[in-house]
Design a protein around this motif. Sequence first.
Motif, PDB file in Angstrom:
ATOM      1  N   SER A  98      35.126  34.205  39.928  1.00  0.00           N
ATOM      2  CA  SER A  98      35.421  33.723  41.283  1.00  0.00           C
ATOM      3  C   SER A  98      34.181  33.109  41.933  1.00  0.00           C
ATOM      4  O   SER A  98      34.271  32.074  42.598  1.00  0.00           O
TER       5      SER A  98
ATOM      6  N   CYS B 250      41.291  34.255  40.164  1.00  0.00           N
ATOM      7  CA  CYS B 250      39.848  34.303  40.418  1.00  0.00           C
ATOM      8  C   CYS B 250      39.272  32.887  40.392  1.00  0.00           C
ATOM      9  O   CYS B 250      38.437  32.522  41.205  1.00  0.00           O
TER      10      CYS B 250
ATOM     11  N   ASP C 102      38.020  39.914  44.951  1.00  0.00           N
ATOM     12  CA  ASP C 102      37.182  38.743  45.216  1.00  0.00           C
ATOM     13  C   ASP C 102      37.370  38.243  46.642  1.00  0.00           C
ATOM     14  O   ASP C 102      38.464  38.293  47.192  1.00  0.00           O
TER      15      ASP C 102
END
Length: 151
Positions: A68, A131, A41
């Motif tokens: 995320s 995340c 991410d």
Amino acid sequence: MESLDELYHEVILDHFSNPRCKGEMRNPDASVEVYNPLCGDRVEVMVQVGDDGTIKDISFEGSGCSISQASASMMAEICEGLALDDVVKLYDMFDHLVKKGREGYSEEELEELGDALALEGVRKFPARIRCAVLAWEALREALSKARGGAS
Ligand code: ZN
């Protein structure tokens, strides 16, 4: 009847598919990019802070998993227009929510998290907690940068 999990899932997907406040900002006071290598991410948060100490404008860019990116969208939506101290309170509450749960906060306080409450389920999936908090970490850093620049 829809279960709470399904409802939460829909809220997350909605933010992922139709992100709020996503896009480049022309003259940010600060921008911070953070990564979560475990999941791949990336979230960049850009802010403009007004003379009155509130977030005048906030936007994000990024790529990665739905948690995320949805989290970044939820965060930007609820933090726009808030005073910096209030944002720090929300950060602490969200961090607590996804790591330890609701304990210690009233329903009323938790409501302030808006759609971000839909992410409380990640607590059951330790690998995904990063995340969820990634965008908040970026915001927190961006605000301290913006603050440092102003004083
Ligand atoms: Zn992820």
